[in-house]
Design an enzyme around this catalytic site. Structure first.
Site, short mmCIF file in Angstrom:
data_model
loop_
_atom_site.label_atom_id
_atom_site.label_comp_id
_atom_site.label_asym_id
_atom_site.label_seq_id
_atom_site.Cartn_x
_atom_site.Cartn_y
_atom_site.Cartn_z
N SER A 66 1.77 -13.28 13.92
CA SER A 66 2.80 -12.79 14.83
C SER A 66 3.05 -13.71 16.02
O SER A 66 4.07 -13.58 16.69
CB SER A 66 2.44 -11.39 15.33
OG SER A 66 1.19 -11.40 15.98
N HIS A 293 2.38 -10.32 23.08
CA HIS A 293 2.92 -11.27 22.12
C HIS A 293 3.89 -12.23 22.81
O HIS A 293 4.28 -12.02 23.95
CB HIS A 293 3.59 -10.54 20.96
CG HIS A 293 2.63 -10.03 19.94
ND1 HIS A 293 1.79 -8.96 20.17
CD2 HIS A 293 2.32 -10.46 18.70
CE1 HIS A 293 1.03 -8.75 19.12
NE2 HIS A 293 1.32 -9.66 18.20
#
Length: 312
Positions: A66, A293
């Site tokens: 990710s 993220h």
């Protein structure tokens, strides 16, 4: 720990060749917000990886987790459950190079998913290595942080701040044996990543292979509990593990003769607590980023680093 930034090795421009701190991990201790989970269906997904065809450019395959797929920063492919944004660094690099991109990065990917199918929220995606062929000219690899649940265990430290905000509750809970085990698991990502590079080279012997490291998400000191709720005493411990992971990736790339893009070194001053972060804090915001993220600014910076490596 002294670290030397390595100058990337390049052949020619046209023959070139992931937490996740919260960790889009498939391990059982995954946070509930993870894009990849054990609750995923095992049915095969019919969706193809995102691809942009520009025939005159190099054939480019992006492998990763990710921190490569970069969930929620922009419009993204959702049909295969990998949460791959359309403006992640592979897309930006491909656009600049005029490359034919096949991006098979996927939230929750481990190094094992290079050669094994990966369950996602909507089905199962094929091994990432399937996208690499003899005509592939550039491969970027951003993997390792999800192995052995490393990222999910690190983010677990943010859930312990309430026990002792000024102390080191995570470090205390782990104890000496737990710390040693976690450090061993970080170290073990190195041989696994080296094996991935070798597998890619076997499939695409003429490709330039670029390992893209993880950014600096933890500040060297201090805390920002609204963004990253770490206890003050746990910050140095997590910062050191962040650096250790970067060192392991760099050594894995060196051992296999691949180019290494040192995102950790380049992201000094861009951790979660900084004024110009490359990584999101604890709040998931669609159009901005998944919690812990990459942000769009970070993906642009990584793309620039990869392009610099290509240019030599």
């Amino acid at each position: 720990m002294n670290r030397t930034r390595r100058r990337p090795r390049v052949a020619a421009l046209v023959v070139l060749g992931g937490l996740v701190l919260a960790g889009c991990s498939t391990s059982s201790d995954e946070p509930a917000a993870e894009p990849s989970t054990a609750e995923s269906s095992t049915a095969e997904s019919s969706a193809e990886p995102s691809a942009t065809a520009v025939p005159e450019g190099p054939r480019y395959v992006a492998l990763g987790d990710s921190y490569t797929s970069s969930p929620l920063i922009s419009e993204q492919a959702t049909e295969d459950g990998c949460l791959r944004s359309s403006t992640n660094y592979p897309a930006l690099v491909a656009g600049e190079l005029g490359a034919e991109l096949t991006d098979v990065s996927c939230g929750g990917a481990e190094t094992t998913h290079v050669t094994a199918p990966q369950p996602t929220l909507t089905g199962t995606v094929p091994p990432q290595l399937d996208a690499v062929g003899a005509d592939t000219e550039l491969v970027t690899i951003g993997l390792g942080g999800n192995d052995r649940g490393v990222f999910s265990r690190l983010i677990g430290c943010t859930q312990q701040r309430a026990a002792d905000p000024e102390g080191s509750p995570c470090l205390d809970a782990l104890g000496p044996e737990g710390v040693a085990t976690l450090e061993q698991d970080v170290a073990a990502t190195g041989p696994a990543l080296t094996a991935v590079i070798e597998q890619v080279r076997e499939r695409a012997p003429d490709a330039e292979i670029v390992v893209v490291g993880y950014p600096r998400f933890v500040p060297d000191e201090g805390a920002c509990p609204d963004l990253m709720p770490l206890a003050t005493g746990d910050v140095p411990f997590l910062a050191d593990l962040n650096e250790q992971l970067a060192d392991v990736q760099a050594e894995a790339a060196r051992a296999a003769g691949a180019t290494y893009v040192d995102v950790y070194a380049a992201s000094a001053g861009h951790d979660v607590c900084s004024a110009q972060p490359w990584v999101n804090g604890q709040q998931t915001v669609p159009g901005t980023a998944l919690a812990f993220h990459p942000l769009a600014a970070g993906q642009q910076a990584v793309a620039d680093l990869v392009l610099e490596a290509v240019a030599g």
